[in-house]
Design an enzyme around this catalytic site. Structure first.
Site, short mmCIF file in Angstrom:
data_model
loop_
_atom_site.label_atom_id
_atom_site.label_comp_id
_atom_site.label_asym_id
_atom_site.label_seq_id
_atom_site.Cartn_x
_atom_site.Cartn_y
_atom_site.Cartn_z
N ASP A 130 37.83 -7.33 53.13
CA ASP A 130 36.58 -6.86 52.81
C ASP A 130 35.63 -8.29 52.17
O ASP A 130 35.96 -8.92 51.47
CB ASP A 130 36.63 -6.02 51.63
N ARG A 154 37.58 3.25 50.36
CA ARG A 154 38.02 2.68 51.33
C ARG A 154 38.94 1.26 50.67
O ARG A 154 40.02 0.94 51.31
CB ARG A 154 36.91 1.97 51.58
N PRO A 180 21.16 7.90 36.29
CA PRO A 180 20.75 6.07 37.05
C PRO A 180 20.52 6.05 35.67
O PRO A 180 20.54 4.05 34.94
CB PRO A 180 18.94 6.55 36.58
N GLU A 198 15.46 16.19 35.73
CA GLU A 198 15.63 14.85 34.91
C GLU A 198 16.38 14.53 34.12
O GLU A 198 16.66 13.28 33.52
CB GLU A 198 14.18 15.29 33.83
C1 9D3 Z 1 12.06 10.72 37.43
C2 9D3 Z 1 12.48 11.48 35.73
N1 9D3 Z 1 12.94 9.61 35.54
C3 9D3 Z 1 12.07 8.72 34.89
C4 9D3 Z 1 12.03 7.89 35.55
C5 9D3 Z 1 14.48 9.85 35.38
C6 9D3 Z 1 15.15 10.30 36.74
C7 9D3 Z 1 15.94 11.16 36.11
C8 9D3 Z 1 17.06 11.82 37.15
C9 9D3 Z 1 15.50 9.46 37.62
C10 9D3 Z 1 16.51 9.70 38.59
C11 9D3 Z 1 16.97 11.12 38.51
C12 9D3 Z 1 17.91 11.61 39.74
N2 9D3 Z 1 18.64 10.36 39.93
C13 9D3 Z 1 20.31 9.86 39.47
O1 9D3 Z 1 21.08 11.28 39.33
C14 9D3 Z 1 20.89 9.21 40.25
C15 9D3 Z 1 20.42 8.07 40.11
C16 9D3 Z 1 19.81 7.41 41.05
O2 9D3 Z 1 18.38 7.64 40.17
N3 9D3 Z 1 19.70 6.06 41.02
C17 9D3 Z 1 20.59 4.64 41.07
N4 9D3 Z 1 22.13 5.47 41.16
C18 9D3 Z 1 21.76 6.97 40.57
S1 9D3 Z 1 23.45 7.91 40.04
C19 9D3 Z 1 22.36 8.96 39.71
#
Ligand code: 9D3
Length: 256
Positions: A168, A153, A88, A115
């Site tokens: 595309d 793709r 994220p 996490e």
């Molecule tokens: C509840 C923990 N979060 C605190 C706000 C941090 C968090 C850690 C791990 C939030 C999501 C995740 C798991 N998500 C991913 O590993 C992830 C992801 C995503 O959640 N949204 C958009 N792209 C991606 S790429 C990997």
């Protein structure tokens, strides 16, 4: 192109990669997708992949040893390809980024859970972090599938035609024009007459105008004045009778 995917849930990948475009790309040897269960690189009795965070606080963190062992075991030490962490905190996956990554012969893709992963993995193993958008998912598996599909793709031959993704919408820089199929009238809603008359010059002009209109209304941020030509200027002038066109844009395109 070869993907090595590292995950504690390899099974979630099978149904999707064994469907449609990705499956055909695998059969045609355009992509190879190797799934690796991180748990297979644990050495303790309970096959532990996560542990509590130093310093306290909630949740669990993915341990570094199985991740290093897995990636280095498969991709070499040091790894001979980019190592992407789906995270994220990564930079947003865009058409540009997908095009750039699709030039690589090989990628290692790490899917985090809990996490997140121990920071030493990010510092010393991962070369790039990628997110698919600002919303919270439970792990990197769905984002990894999104990445794999977006890149596949773009590979020549993956869509069954040599020109591939040229058509595309993100490649053209505009959203797509509206599509219609039979029946020509449904619940009193008629298909635009121009599409029924077989005049392909007129149809193409209409489609370009609709693509411009949609992009102006829904994704003004996508419009690149430099990519518009003289005929687009004419279409924009026509459209200015129907919708409000930012003066800024008219100025830019009229100025050449
Ligand atoms: C509840 C923990 N979060 C605190 C706000 C941090 C968090 C850690 C791990 C939030 C999501 C995740 C798991 N998500 C991913 O590993 C992830 C992801 C995503 O959640 N949204 C958009 N792209 C991606 S790429 C990997």
């Amino acid at each position: 192109m070869r993907f090595d995917v590292f995950t504690i849930f390899p099974d979630v990948f099978h149904p999707y990669i064994n469907t449609s475009i990705i499956q055909r790309a695998i059969t045609n040897q355009i992509v190879q997708i190797n799934l690796h269960n991180i748990r297979d690189w644990t050495t303790d009795k309970h096959h532990t992949t996560d542990d509590t965070p130093f310093g306290g606080g909630g949740g669990m963190v993915m341990k570094p040893e199985p991740l290093f062992a897995a990636v280095e075991g498969v991709a070499g030490n040091p790894p001979e390809c980019p190592v992407i962490l789906m995270s994220p905190q990564g930079s947003l996956l865009t058409f540009q980024k997908a095009k750039e990554l699709s030039q690589q012969p090989r990628l290692a893709v790490l899917c985090g859970r809990y996490e997140g992963v121990d920071e030493r993995v990010i510092e010393h193993l991962v070369t790039e972090e990628i997110s698919i958008g600002d919303y919270v998912l439970s792990g990197g598996e769905l984002p990894a599938l999104v990445l794999i599909e977006a890149l596949t793709r773009l590979l020549p031959g993956a869509l069954g035609d040599p020109d591939g993704a040229h058509d595309d919408s993100f490649a053209s820089g505009l959203l797509e024009y509206p599509h219609y199929t039979r029946p020509a009238e449904y619940r009193g809603w008629k298909v635009p007459e121009v599409l029924l008359n077989g005049n392909h010059k007129e149809i193409n002009r209409w489609r370009r105008k609709q693509a411009l209109k949609r992009t102006l209304l829904k994704r003004l941020d996508m419009i690149d004045a430099a990519a518009l030509d003289k005929q687009d200027l004419k279409l924009l002038i026509e459209l200015s009778e129907e919708i409000l066109i930012p003066a800024e844009l008219m100025k830019k395109i009229k100025g050449r």
